[in-house]
Design an enzyme around this catalytic site. Structure first.
Site, PDB file in Angstrom:
ATOM      1  N   LYS A 212       0.837  -1.208   0.000  1.00  0.00           N
ATOM      2  CA  LYS A 212       0.000   0.000   0.000  1.00  0.00           C
ATOM      3  C   LYS A 212       0.870   1.256   0.000  1.00  0.00           C
ATOM      4  O   LYS A 212       0.660   2.167  -0.814  1.00  0.00           O
ATOM      5  CB  LYS A 212      -0.878   0.001   1.263  1.00  0.00           C
ATOM      6  CG  LYS A 212      -1.548   1.326   1.557  1.00  0.00           C
ATOM      7  CD  LYS A 212      -2.380   1.275   2.815  1.00  0.00           C
ATOM      8  CE  LYS A 212      -1.666   1.669   4.075  1.00  0.00           C
ATOM      9  NZ  LYS A 212      -1.433   3.094   4.274  1.00  0.00           N
ATOM     10  N   ASN A 213       1.844   1.296   0.921  1.00  0.00           N
ATOM     11  CA  ASN A 213       2.618   2.525   1.093  1.00  0.00           C
ATOM     12  C   ASN A 213       3.518   2.826  -0.096  1.00  0.00           C
ATOM     13  O   ASN A 213       3.996   3.943  -0.239  1.00  0.00           O
ATOM     14  CB  ASN A 213       3.443   2.461   2.379  1.00  0.00           C
ATOM     15  CG  ASN A 213       2.555   2.593   3.602  1.00  0.00           C
ATOM     16  OD1 ASN A 213       1.370   2.905   3.480  1.00  0.00           O
ATOM     17  ND2 ASN A 213       3.117   2.346   4.772  1.00  0.00           N
TER      18      ASN A 213
ATOM     19  N   ARG B 116      -4.510  11.129   4.434  1.00  0.00           N
ATOM     20  CA  ARG B 116      -3.383  12.059   4.540  1.00  0.00           C
ATOM     21  C   ARG B 116      -2.339  11.864   3.447  1.00  0.00           C
ATOM     22  O   ARG B 116      -1.680  12.804   3.016  1.00  0.00           O
ATOM     23  CB  ARG B 116      -2.700  11.850   5.895  1.00  0.00           C
ATOM     24  CG  ARG B 116      -3.023  12.887   6.918  1.00  0.00           C
ATOM     25  CD  ARG B 116      -2.219  12.595   8.165  1.00  0.00           C
ATOM     26  NE  ARG B 116      -0.791  12.532   7.879  1.00  0.00           N
ATOM     27  CZ  ARG B 116       0.009  13.586   7.789  1.00  0.00           C
ATOM     28  NH1 ARG B 116      -0.469  14.797   7.964  1.00  0.00           N
ATOM     29  NH2 ARG B 116       1.296  13.447   7.521  1.00  0.00           N
TER      30      ARG B 116
ATOM     31  N   CYS C 246      -3.017  20.675  10.688  1.00  0.00           N
ATOM     32  CA  CYS C 246      -1.647  21.081  10.350  1.00  0.00           C
ATOM     33  C   CYS C 246      -1.564  22.572  10.086  1.00  0.00           C
ATOM     34  O   CYS C 246      -2.486  23.171   9.587  1.00  0.00           O
ATOM     35  CB  CYS C 246      -1.198  20.421   9.055  1.00  0.00           C
ATOM     36  SG  CYS C 246      -0.901  18.713   9.234  1.00  0.00           S
TER      37      CYS C 246
ATOM     38  N   ARG D 286       4.108  20.403  13.261  1.00  0.00           N
ATOM     39  CA  ARG D 286       4.432  19.007  12.967  1.00  0.00           C
ATOM     40  C   ARG D 286       3.647  18.504  11.761  1.00  0.00           C
ATOM     41  O   ARG D 286       2.777  19.170  11.247  1.00  0.00           O
ATOM     42  CB  ARG D 286       4.047  18.143  14.158  1.00  0.00           C
ATOM     43  CG  ARG D 286       5.013  18.244  15.301  1.00  0.00           C
ATOM     44  CD  ARG D 286       4.588  17.306  16.380  1.00  0.00           C
ATOM     45  NE  ARG D 286       4.722  15.923  15.939  1.00  0.00           N
ATOM     46  CZ  ARG D 286       5.849  15.241  15.985  1.00  0.00           C
ATOM     47  NH1 ARG D 286       6.923  15.799  16.467  1.00  0.00           N
ATOM     48  NH2 ARG D 286       5.907  13.999  15.569  1.00  0.00           N
TER      49      ARG D 286
ATOM     50  N   ILE E 224       3.646  18.030   8.437  1.00  0.00           N
ATOM     51  CA  ILE E 224       4.174  18.181   7.077  1.00  0.00           C
ATOM     52  C   ILE E 224       5.294  19.216   7.030  1.00  0.00           C
ATOM     53  O   ILE E 224       5.733  19.603   5.958  1.00  0.00           O
ATOM     54  CB  ILE E 224       3.086  18.496   6.019  1.00  0.00           C
ATOM     55  CG1 ILE E 224       2.362  19.794   6.339  1.00  0.00           C
ATOM     56  CG2 ILE E 224       2.131  17.336   5.832  1.00  0.00           C
ATOM     57  CD1 ILE E 224       1.593  20.318   5.121  1.00  0.00           C
ATOM     58  N   ASP E 225       5.761  19.636   8.203  1.00  0.00           N
ATOM     59  CA  ASP E 225       6.804  20.670   8.200  1.00  0.00           C
ATOM     60  C   ASP E 225       8.045  20.221   7.421  1.00  0.00           C
ATOM     61  O   ASP E 225       8.632  21.004   6.676  1.00  0.00           O
ATOM     62  CB  ASP E 225       7.163  21.104   9.635  1.00  0.00           C
ATOM     63  CG  ASP E 225       7.517  19.944  10.547  1.00  0.00           C
ATOM     64  OD1 ASP E 225       7.237  18.790  10.178  1.00  0.00           O
ATOM     65  OD2 ASP E 225       8.070  20.188  11.631  1.00  0.00           O
TER      66      ASP E 225
ATOM     67  N   ASP F 202       4.385   0.172  12.003  1.00  0.00           N
ATOM     68  CA  ASP F 202       3.179  -0.439  11.434  1.00  0.00           C
ATOM     69  C   ASP F 202       3.001  -1.902  11.855  1.00  0.00           C
ATOM     70  O   ASP F 202       1.991  -2.525  11.519  1.00  0.00           O
ATOM     71  CB  ASP F 202       3.201  -0.337   9.904  1.00  0.00           C
ATOM     72  CG  ASP F 202       2.945   1.093   9.426  1.00  0.00           C
ATOM     73  OD1 ASP F 202       2.533   1.932  10.237  1.00  0.00           O
ATOM     74  OD2 ASP F 202       3.149   1.354   8.222  1.00  0.00           O
TER      75      ASP F 202
ATOM     76  N   VAL G 264       8.019   6.482  16.795  1.00  0.00           N
ATOM     77  CA  VAL G 264       7.747   7.115  15.502  1.00  0.00           C
ATOM     78  C   VAL G 264       6.492   7.988  15.548  1.00  0.00           C
ATOM     79  O   VAL G 264       6.515   9.130  15.092  1.00  0.00           O
ATOM     80  CB  VAL G 264       7.658   6.054  14.380  1.00  0.00           C
ATOM     81  CG1 VAL G 264       7.352   6.708  13.036  1.00  0.00           C
ATOM     82  CG2 VAL G 264       8.956   5.261  14.301  1.00  0.00           C
TER      83      VAL G 264
ATOM     84  N   ARG H 196      -8.892  -0.299   4.379  1.00  0.00           N
ATOM     85  CA  ARG H 196      -7.996   0.730   3.805  1.00  0.00           C
ATOM     86  C   ARG H 196      -6.702   0.106   3.311  1.00  0.00           C
ATOM     87  O   ARG H 196      -6.102   0.605   2.363  1.00  0.00           O
ATOM     88  CB  ARG H 196      -7.620   1.751   4.886  1.00  0.00           C
ATOM     89  CG  ARG H 196      -8.642   2.802   5.198  1.00  0.00           C
ATOM     90  CD  ARG H 196      -8.049   3.775   6.187  1.00  0.00           C
ATOM     91  NE  ARG H 196      -6.687   4.093   5.789  1.00  0.00           N
ATOM     92  CZ  ARG H 196      -5.692   4.397   6.620  1.00  0.00           C
ATOM     93  NH1 ARG H 196      -5.892   4.454   7.903  1.00  0.00           N
ATOM     94  NH2 ARG H 196      -4.480   4.662   6.156  1.00  0.00           N
TER      95      ARG H 196
HETATM   96  C1  UD1 Z   1       4.544   6.519   6.304  1.00  0.00           C
HETATM   97  C2  UD1 Z   1       3.580   5.370   6.137  1.00  0.00           C
HETATM   98  C3  UD1 Z   1       3.098   4.874   7.505  1.00  0.00           C
HETATM   99  C4  UD1 Z   1       4.280   4.544   8.377  1.00  0.00           C
HETATM  100  C5  UD1 Z   1       5.252   5.712   8.455  1.00  0.00           C
HETATM  101  C6  UD1 Z   1       6.513   5.396   9.232  1.00  0.00           C
HETATM  102  C7  UD1 Z   1       2.497   5.891   4.049  1.00  0.00           C
HETATM  103  C8  UD1 Z   1       1.248   6.271   3.369  1.00  0.00           C
HETATM  104  N1  UD1 Z   1       2.432   5.823   5.369  1.00  0.00           N
HETATM  105  O1  UD1 Z   1       3.828   7.603   6.889  1.00  0.00           O
HETATM  106  O2  UD1 Z   1       2.294   3.715   7.310  1.00  0.00           O
HETATM  107  O3  UD1 Z   1       3.830   4.228   9.682  1.00  0.00           O
HETATM  108  O4  UD1 Z   1       5.636   6.109   7.123  1.00  0.00           O
HETATM  109  O5  UD1 Z   1       7.137   4.288   8.697  1.00  0.00           O
HETATM  110  O6  UD1 Z   1       3.510   5.639   3.435  1.00  0.00           O
HETATM  111  N2  UD1 Z   1       6.581  14.110  10.857  1.00  0.00           N
HETATM  112  C9  UD1 Z   1       6.708  15.438  11.175  1.00  0.00           C
HETATM  113  N3  UD1 Z   1       6.824  16.329  10.141  1.00  0.00           N
HETATM  114  C10 UD1 Z   1       6.827  15.959   8.835  1.00  0.00           C
HETATM  115  C11 UD1 Z   1       6.697  14.595   8.521  1.00  0.00           C
HETATM  116  C12 UD1 Z   1       6.574  13.676   9.556  1.00  0.00           C
HETATM  117  O7  UD1 Z   1       6.735  15.812  12.327  1.00  0.00           O
HETATM  118  O8  UD1 Z   1       6.939  16.810   7.942  1.00  0.00           O
HETATM  119  C13 UD1 Z   1       6.455  13.121  11.948  1.00  0.00           C
HETATM  120  C14 UD1 Z   1       5.121  12.402  11.931  1.00  0.00           C
HETATM  121  O9  UD1 Z   1       4.146  13.109  12.655  1.00  0.00           O
HETATM  122  C15 UD1 Z   1       5.501  11.087  12.578  1.00  0.00           C
HETATM  123  C16 UD1 Z   1       6.931  10.852  12.132  1.00  0.00           C
HETATM  124  O10 UD1 Z   1       7.432  12.121  11.738  1.00  0.00           O
HETATM  125  O11 UD1 Z   1       5.488  11.225  13.983  1.00  0.00           O
HETATM  126  C17 UD1 Z   1       7.090   9.861  10.989  1.00  0.00           C
HETATM  127  O12 UD1 Z   1       6.374  10.312   9.867  1.00  0.00           O
HETATM  128  P1  UD1 Z   1       6.706   9.858   8.375  1.00  0.00           P
HETATM  129  O13 UD1 Z   1       7.927   8.996   8.346  1.00  0.00           O
HETATM  130  O14 UD1 Z   1       6.696  11.063   7.509  1.00  0.00           O
HETATM  131  O15 UD1 Z   1       5.473   8.941   8.045  1.00  0.00           O
HETATM  132  P2  UD1 Z   1       4.435   9.071   6.871  1.00  0.00           P
HETATM  133  O16 UD1 Z   1       5.134   9.317   5.588  1.00  0.00           O
HETATM  134  O17 UD1 Z   1       3.334   9.994   7.272  1.00  0.00           O
END
Ligand code: UD1
Length: 426
Positions: free
Chosen positions: A24-25, A94, A118, A123, A125-126, A309, A331, A401
């Site tokens: 999926k991811n 998301r 956001c 946090r 998407i920063d 996950d 995480v 999902r």
């Molecule tokens: C992806 C996966 C999700 C998995 C995760 C970690 C998809 C659709 N989802 O999520 O299943 O659990 O990787 O392996 O691929 N963060 C920030 N700012 C940012 C980006 C992230 O603070 O700009 C934080 C998030 O809130 C979270 C952590 O960093 O606490 C990890 O996020 P990230 O690795 O970006 O996960 P996703 O890409 O959202």
């Protein structure tokens, strides 16, 4: 109100062979990346799950035509003219934010609704924004829409991510494919799905090296040099890990096919530490267990650490293991919702901020429970197989999902389980 639920009854074992679907991811991002190809891209091994349906809808809203034939998707992004993704789709999923990088690459601009809660700089998407800013993207917010522009064009940049975020690495990498000059992403996420995305982008004409390591280098090419391609999605290591947890729970032997065992190394190490026998082949893993499960300490970390996950599925194993285990979630915040549900089934879990202390019990009892999220839902179903009596898992839309035909695959392994529509209060 009638509600579709999964009814699970105590089952003597889960054994046999199951083939996992495409990840999926990975598939979600491959679909987004097709925007850069400006033609008809074919994706194989795409899972039949609702998150993929939403991503296809995102692409259609941008103007693409999407045709599905079983596990194959043909996405023609030549007709894409819009660069706006509306709120109703972003709130549904998301991961829709992953069109941001490809749209900026293709149009030099994008309008993507902000995911709920956001704000720029906050946090979530920063890091996506910081990465893209280094490539010359400027951001503003207009009535809840994140507006990205590139007044001076896209150029290469040197990016050091605060944390190896999967989404930020992917968005930055996709935009950098068509930025002028070289981009280096340091502290990049190393998840296998990033490597899969880079392989597809390279097949489309990009020049990416190092994907799957902490340093990814991208030498930009003109957008016109990017083209559509044909690509097969990597197997879903998390789906595989979920079934392996089921085999470890009930004994097996259970074989999952269709994944690279190296992508599950840490999870397999933990299964062995808990007393399971693990055999690996080129694209399969077999787990079996004769003696009782042993306690284990697990901490989730970015890949190649233990995947967040799989945290709920392994919490279930520790709930029935001999002794006390500590699970640390590094995480995501608030990712222990599963604990409350499994405690309703008789587990003993104490949460202290991002640590969970799990004291193994002899038995779980069937109960009505709710999937709070995708992975918790999958783990609750497995819990029901090991629990005395009947378990009714509600809110199964979370499971749909991300797991293709979860119930059917578990049935084929001997589970006593069915989907049913029932009248439930609340
Ligand atoms: C992806 C996966 C999700 C998995 C995760 C970690 C998809 C659709 N989802 O999520 O299943 O659990 O990787 O392996 O691929 N963060 C920030 N700012 C940012 C980006 C992230 O603070 O700009 C934080 C998030 O809130 C979270 C952590 O960093 O606490 C990890 O996020 P990230 O690795 O970006 O996960 P996703 O890409 O959202």
């Amino acid at each position: 109100m009638p509600e579709e639920v999964i009814i699970v009854r105590e089952s003597p074992n889960l054994s046999g062979t199951v083939r996992v679907s495409g990840a999926k991811n990975s598939a979600l991002k491959l679909i987004a990346a097709s925007i850069l190809g400006q033609g008809a891209t074919t994706l194989e091994n795409v899972p039949l799950i609702s998150d993929i349906d939403i991503m296809c809808e995102v692409l259609e809203r941008l103007g693409a035509t999407v045709e599905r034939d079983g596990h194959s998707l043909c996405i023609d992004t030549a007709p894409v003219e819009s660069f706006e993704t509306p709120y109703e789709l972003v709130t549904k999923m998301r991961a829709s934010i992953s069109v941001l990088g490809p749209l900026v690459g293709r149009f030099g601009q994008a309008r993507v609704a902000m995911p709920g809660g956001c704000q720029i700089g906050a946090r979530n998407i920063d890091m996506h924004l910081v990465g893209l800013q280094q490539l010359g993207v400027e951001f503003a917010v207009d009535h809840g829409i994140l507006v990205a522009t590139t007044p001076k064009g896209l150029h290469g940049g040197s990016i050091l991510l605060d944390f190896p975020s999967v989404g930020a690495t992917e968005n930055t990498m996709m935009a950098a494919c068509v930025a002028e000059g070289e981009t280096i992403i340091d502290n990049a996420a190393r998840e296998p799905e990033i490597e899969d995305l880079a392989n597809m982008l390279n097949a489309m004409g990009a020049h990416i090296e190092g994907a799957g390591t902490s340093t990814v280098t991208i030498v930009g090419v003109p957008l016109e040099d990017m083209h559509a391609c044909s690509h097969a999605t990597v197997g879903d290591r998390i789906e595989a890990g979920t079934f392996l947890a089921g085999g470890a729970l009930l004994g097996g032997p259970l074989t999952v096919e269709g994944i690279d065992p190296a992508s599950l190394r840490m999870a397999l190490t933990k299964l062995e530490a808990m007393g399971c026998d693990v055999q690996v082949g080129d694209d399969f893993v077999t787990v079996s267990r004769v003696n009782p499960l042993q306690a284990a300490d697990i901490q989730t970390l970015p890949h190649p650490g233990f995947p967040t996950d799989l945290q709920a599925q392994f919490m279930l194993l520790t709930a029935l293991a001999q002794g006390s285990s500590i699970i640390t979630e590094n995480v995501f915040e608030n990712r222990f919702m599963f604990a409350a549900e499994i405690c309703r089934m008789g587990a003993d879990v104490a949460i202290d901020e991002h640590h969970a202390v799990v004291t193994g019990v002899d038995r779980l009892q069937g109960a009505p429970v709710e999937s709070t999220d995708l992975r918790a839902g999958a783990a609750l179903v497995l819990a029901g197989l090991a629990a005395e009596g009947e378990t009714i898992v509600r809110h199964i839309q979370h499971i749909d999902r991300g797991y293709e035909n979860y119930v059917g695959k578990l049935q084929s392994l001997g589970a006593d389980i069915e989907r049913a529509t029932v009248e439930l209060g609340g």
